[in-house]
Structures are given as structure tokens and as C-alpha cells.
Scaffold this motif. Structure first.
Motif, PDB file in Angstrom:
ATOM      1  N   SER A   1      68.603  81.393  44.010  1.00  0.00           N
ATOM      2  CA  SER A   1      69.990  80.965  43.863  1.00  0.00           C
ATOM      3  C   SER A   1      70.236  80.425  42.448  1.00  0.00           C
ATOM      4  N   THR A   2      69.230  79.846  41.824  1.00  0.00           N
ATOM      5  CA  THR A   2      69.374  79.364  40.453  1.00  0.00           C
ATOM      6  C   THR A   2      69.545  80.538  39.498  1.00  0.00           C
ATOM      7  N   LEU A   3      68.783  81.590  39.672  1.00  0.00           N
ATOM      8  CA  LEU A   3      68.889  82.765  38.832  1.00  0.00           C
ATOM      9  C   LEU A   3      70.202  83.511  39.056  1.00  0.00           C
ATOM     10  N   SER A   4      70.751  83.422  40.239  1.00  0.00           N
ATOM     11  CA  SER A   4      72.003  84.133  40.513  1.00  0.00           C
ATOM     12  C   SER A   4      73.173  83.520  39.745  1.00  0.00           C
ATOM     13  N   ASN A   5      73.026  82.294  39.240  1.00  0.00           N
ATOM     14  CA  ASN A   5      74.078  81.654  38.446  1.00  0.00           C
ATOM     15  C   ASN A   5      74.087  82.145  37.003  1.00  0.00           C
ATOM     16  N   LEU A   6      73.034  82.827  36.589  1.00  0.00           N
ATOM     17  CA  LEU A   6      72.925  83.302  35.210  1.00  0.00           C
ATOM     18  C   LEU A   6      73.403  84.744  35.100  1.00  0.00           C
ATOM     19  N   LYS A   7      73.891  85.101  33.917  1.00  0.00           N
ATOM     20  CA  LYS A   7      74.269  86.484  33.651  1.00  0.00           C
ATOM     21  C   LYS A   7      73.046  87.199  33.102  1.00  0.00           C
ATOM     22  N   LEU A   8      72.486  88.096  33.877  1.00  0.00           N
ATOM     23  CA  LEU A   8      71.289  88.826  33.490  1.00  0.00           C
ATOM     24  C   LEU A   8      71.693  90.160  32.856  1.00  0.00           C
ATOM     25  N   VAL A   9      71.061  90.494  31.717  1.00  0.00           N
ATOM     26  CA  VAL A   9      71.371  91.729  30.995  1.00  0.00           C
ATOM     27  C   VAL A   9      70.080  92.445  30.627  1.00  0.00           C
TER      28      VAL A   9
END
Length: 156
Positions: A12-20
Motif C-alpha cells: 500500500s505504501t508503494l501504491s502511493n508512488l508514481k512508478l515509471v
């Protein structure tokens, strides 16, 4: 905390970040290196102007390499870097400054190499504006011209 709950919290913490899917470039473009060089010199001028307004000394240290004559060993000594101010007082009594790249003075507009401000207090703001323009790439043509002139001076 059970391992499964810990794993859900991480997701859930990673889902808050914009991953590219972008990789770090292996080299920096030449114009970006030149922008960074000019931007760091402008930063020094801004700090020098602020320190002179406050009446405090501003010192940037650099390392000087030398060979010890007794041992023949290469050593480095930290020495203060000499920073000359780019500004001067014009005949009208106003503060002016020119932007320098190496030994060349950049023309900010056609036939206008200097910026005039009313007082030393406004100098810092004007230098910051020029630094923002350099970082945005607005002076790339002038930097390129000054760089080629500098490069031609080394040819025989």
C-alpha cells in the motif's frame, strides 16, 4: 505483526508512488554540463552578494594538489577559492552586473550584456532570476557561443 500483514502495508505504501519505467542516463548532455557550470557560478555570486549585504565573509574552499619536495608524495591542501564579484556601479550610480561564462561576457539580449538594478538589495533577486533562466535553458545559445569562443582559444 505477521509477515503477510507487513507485506500488505509495504504494497500500500508503494501504491502511493508514481512508478515509471525510466533508467538513469549513462552520461549528461554537454549543454546540461555547461548549464550546471554557469548555474554554480551564479550560485556563488548570489551567496557573495548576500554576504556583502550582511557584512559577513563568504568563503568557498577548493582543493589544491601539490608534490611534497621532501617525500615526493602528492598531497592535497584545502585553500579558499577567490571569487570576484560580477557587479559594478555604473556612471549613473546604479548597480550593474554582467554574466560571465569563462572569460566571456554573455549577451543576455542583442547588444545588452549587463543587467541594471537600483540597489545592491535588488542584486540578489536579479541574480536569482538569471540563474532560473539558465536552469530553464533560456541562455543555451549564448552559452554555446561563449563555449565555442573559449574552445577556439585553445587551438593553435
Amino acid at each position: 505483526m505477521c509477515p503477510l500483514t507487513k507485506r500488505r502495508n509495504e504494497m500500500s505504501t508503494l501504491s502511493n508512488l508514481k512508478l515509471v519505467a525510466v533508467k538513469k542516463p549513462t552520461h549528461i548532455p554537454v549543454i546540461q554540463v555547461r548549464r550546471n557550470k554557469l548555474s554554480s557560478r551564479l550560485w556563488e555570486q548570489i551567496q557573495l552578494a548576500k554576504s556583502q549585504i550582511d557584512g559577513k565573509p563568504f568563503v568557498v574552499n577548493k582543493f589544491r594538489s601539490f608534490t611534497d619536495k621532501e617525500t615526493g608524495e602528492r598531497k592535497q591542501l584545502q585553500v579558499p577559492k577567490r571569487i570576484k564579484p560580477w557587479w559594478f556601479v555604473s556612471e549613473s550610480g546604479k548597480v550593474c552586473f554582467s554574466v560571465k561564462y569563462g572569460s566571456s561576457i554573455l549577451e543576455l539580449a542583442k547588444g545588452k550584456p549587463s543587467v541594471e538594478v537600483a540597489s545592491a538589495g535588488e542584486l540578489v533577486g536579479a541574480l536569482m532570476s538569471v540563474k532560473e533562466a539558465v536552469d530553464a535553458g533560456e541562455l543555451d545559445n549564448q552559452i554555446q557561443t561563449a563555449s565555442s569562443l573559449l574552445k577556439n582559444g585553445f587551438k593553435r
